[in-house]
Design an enzyme around this catalytic site. Structure first.
Site, mmCIF file in Angstrom:
data_model
loop_
_atom_site.group_PDB
_atom_site.id
_atom_site.type_symbol
_atom_site.label_atom_id
_atom_site.label_comp_id
_atom_site.label_asym_id
_atom_site.label_seq_id
_atom_site.Cartn_x
_atom_site.Cartn_y
_atom_site.Cartn_z
ATOM 1 N NE ARG A 17 -13.759 7.851 -28.203
ATOM 2 C CZ ARG A 17 -14.619 8.806 -28.499
ATOM 3 N NH1 ARG A 17 -14.227 9.872 -29.159
ATOM 4 N NH2 ARG A 17 -15.885 8.720 -28.125
ATOM 5 C CB VAL A 75 11.854 4.438 2.971
ATOM 6 C CG1 VAL A 75 13.106 3.619 3.252
ATOM 7 C CG2 VAL A 75 12.211 5.720 2.233
ATOM 8 C CB ALA A 108 11.536 -5.062 4.516
ATOM 9 C CB CYS A 132 -0.906 4.808 -3.417
ATOM 10 S SG CYS A 132 0.457 3.736 -2.951
ATOM 11 N NE ARG A 180 6.417 -3.870 7.541
ATOM 12 C CZ ARG A 180 5.851 -2.942 6.806
ATOM 13 N NH1 ARG A 180 6.522 -1.897 6.415
ATOM 14 N NH2 ARG A 180 4.586 -3.040 6.475
ATOM 15 C CB THR A 183 5.240 7.442 -4.747
ATOM 16 O OG1 THR A 183 4.968 6.115 -5.203
ATOM 17 C CG2 THR A 183 4.509 8.446 -5.606
ATOM 18 N N GLY A 186 8.868 -2.794 -1.158
ATOM 19 C CA GLY A 186 10.217 -3.382 -1.121
ATOM 20 C C GLY A 186 10.176 -4.894 -1.024
#
Ligand code: NAD
Ligand code: UDX
EC number: 1.1.1.22
Length: 476
Positions: free
Chosen positions: A259, A88, A11, A275, A40, A130, A15
């Site tokens: 482009r 997760v 979560a 990330c 959480r 990921t 999530g």
């Protein structure tokens, strides 16, 4: 195939918002989000959600208790669901083989084992986290090795592309939805079931299906390409500062080529967030493991350039403050890794703070959304400071930017919060020590006006000379 019950394990930033949007777009589906963190889940069930994301509160209010539930009863949710998202965390490993580069898959694996243990009917298991390429194979192997009679599994890859701060917008109107699965008839059936879910609100042509490994790799590739654009423009910003070119003009010129396109060409103090660094490092490790050292070195450079940019910016601050910041008061505006989020994971502000604390600077930090406790946790983490008491002495936290800047030698803009654009800089200037400096790490302020107020102004990718009016280019 239609589905009635979906569960999501994890979560967090992905999530939570993903399932909120799913529930709001699919009133015919019951969505349960589960997590092992009681704290959480308690927050998800309260008035103050665990994450700040524009538009999220409204959706939660609209769906919670109707077809959207948050629970710590992971087993019950698994048993009841026909489709299970795994969302997760997959952070960079901090131990053992691949330390500092590989993704840590222990949470993902523990979800697979839990599903295998408790499931009593067939499930579609969807990898939303990921992951490195072929992670779905490990999940499949764990599930199949523990299979019970009449229970069948299909594992799909469905990476998430939302960005924090715009998560609800991104989820409601995605550029594309990626679904990877097995080519078998059962695989296709599972893919179709997930397509059916998304087609509640996403047009068919935006839902792209492919083989599982392509889907897993596409996520790493997309983040690597985005991060690479930022590192490229940041590398240009150094050239601009050395030559008198202006990086916003260069970015505008380059991005006007259809482009290339204009997005993600905003030079900055360096990219942050949970990330980009993690996923590029994951790709670097993958390339190394596949014996592709040239590919690994190519992507590693994206990270190295980002490090260089953060270091370079701090060095400039120190240089402009007469080569010493020891005991100087520096107001840091913004601690989140970007605007419109309270998330600080890998925020450039953490590293700027570290380098400035290493030099003995007194930091006065203000951020509109980040909790004080989070800032202190970040700055006392073992990789940032070995001495938490020293951090306590060097860092003061403020709930008002004017107070943070009072008596300061310099203001450093670390996050591009809109409110920083409209502060009363005359008032800030009046209450600062002189000479008063301002370092705009996000290129969001009116530098000319600040000059006129008497500030010494520095920014990324541009030499600022008094009296020179530069054209403003729209940032994207
Ligand atoms: P997060 O840390 O915010 O949330 C992960 C949650 O999973 C935590 O609440 C944790 O308690 C829970 N969890 C861990 N192990 C569990 C288990 N065994 N059972 C139940 N719950 C468990 O992470 P996040 O930012 O939501 O990221 C999740 C994944 O999505 C990562 O793989 C990330 O790379 C990917 N992703 C993140 C973003 C983003 O913007 N944050 C965007 C796209 C993809
Ligand atoms: C990123 C990806 O954009 C998203 O698709 C993926 O699912 C998760 O990772 P996120 O990290 O939430 O999303 O935010 P993003 O908008 O990509 O910004 C990442 C960092 O890059 C921030 O620190 C931001 O300030 C910085 N950035 C972004 C720049 O410095 N310049 C830019 O032009 C764009």
């Amino acid at each position: 195939m239609t589905l009635k019950k979906i569960c999501c394990i994890g979560a967090g930033y992905v999530g939570g918002p993903t399932c909120c949007v799913l529930a709001s777009k699919c009133p015919d589906i019951t969505v349960t989000v589960v997590d092992i963190s009681e704290a959480r889940i308690k927050q998800w069930n309260s008035e103050k959600l665990p994450i700040f994301e524009p538009g999220l509160d409204d959706i939660v209010k609209q769906c919670r208790g109707k077809n959207l539930f948050f629970s710590t009863d992971v087993d019950k949710a698994i048993i009841e669901a026909e489709l299970i998202f795994i969302s997760v965390n997959t952070p960079t490993k901090t131990y053992g083989l691949g330390k500092g580069r590989a993704a840590d898959l222990k949470h993902l694996e523990s979800c697979a084992r839990r599903i295998a243990n408790v499931a009593q009917s067939s499930k579609i298991v969807v990898e939303k986290s990921t992951v490195p390429v072929r992670a779905a194979e490990s999940i499949t192997n764990i599930l199949k090795a523990n299979v019970k009679p009449n229970v069948k599994y299909q594992v799909l890859s469905n990476p998430e592309f939302l960005a924090e701060g715009t998560a609800i917008k991104d989820l409601c109107n995605p550029d594309r939805v990626l679904i990877g699965g097995e080519r078998s008839a059962a695989g296709q059936e599972a893919i179709e079931a997930l397509c059916w879910v998304y087609e509640h609100w996403v047009s068919k042509e935006k839902v792209i299906t492919m083989n599982t490994w392509s889907s897993e790799l596409s996520k790493l590739a997309a983040n690597a390409f985005l991060a690479q654009r930022i590192s490229s423009i940041n590398a240009m910003s150094a050239v601009c500062e050395a030559t008198g070119a202006d990086v916003s003009e260069v970015s505008y010129a380059v991005g006007s080529d259809t482009r290339i396109g204009p997005k993600f060409l905003q030079a900055s103090v360096g990219f942050g967030g949970s990330c980009f660094q993690k996923d590029v490092l994951n790709l670097v490790y993958l390339c190394d493991c596949l014996n592709l050292p040239e590919c690994a070195a190519y992507w590693q450079q994206v990270i190295d350039m980002n490090e260089y940019q953060k270091r370079r910016f701090v060095n400039r601050i120190i240089e402009c403050l007469f080569n010493t910041v020891a005991d100087k008061k520096i107001a840091m505006f913004g601690f989140a890794f970007k605007k419109d989020t309270g998330d600080t994971r890998e925020s450039a502000s953490i590293y700027l703070s570290k380098y400035l604390m290493d030099e003995g600077a007194q930091l006065r930090i203000y951020d509109p959304k980040v909790e004080d406790s989070q800032i202190m946790r970040d700055l006392t983490a073992p990789n940032i400071s070995e001495n938490p008491e020293r951090v306590d002495k060097l860092v003061s936290l403020f709930s008002d930017p004017y107070r943070a800047a009072e008596g300061a030698h310099a203001v450093v803009v670390c996050t591009e919060w809109d409110e920083f654009k409209t502060l009363d800089y005359q008032r800030i200037y009046n209450n600062m020590l002189k000479p008063a400096s301002i370092f705009d790490g996000r290129m969001i302020l009116d530098h000319e006006a600040l000059h006129d107020l008497g500030f010494h102004v520095e920014t990324i990718g541009k030499k600022i000379t008094r009296g020179k009016v530069t054209r403003q280019f729209p940032s994207v």
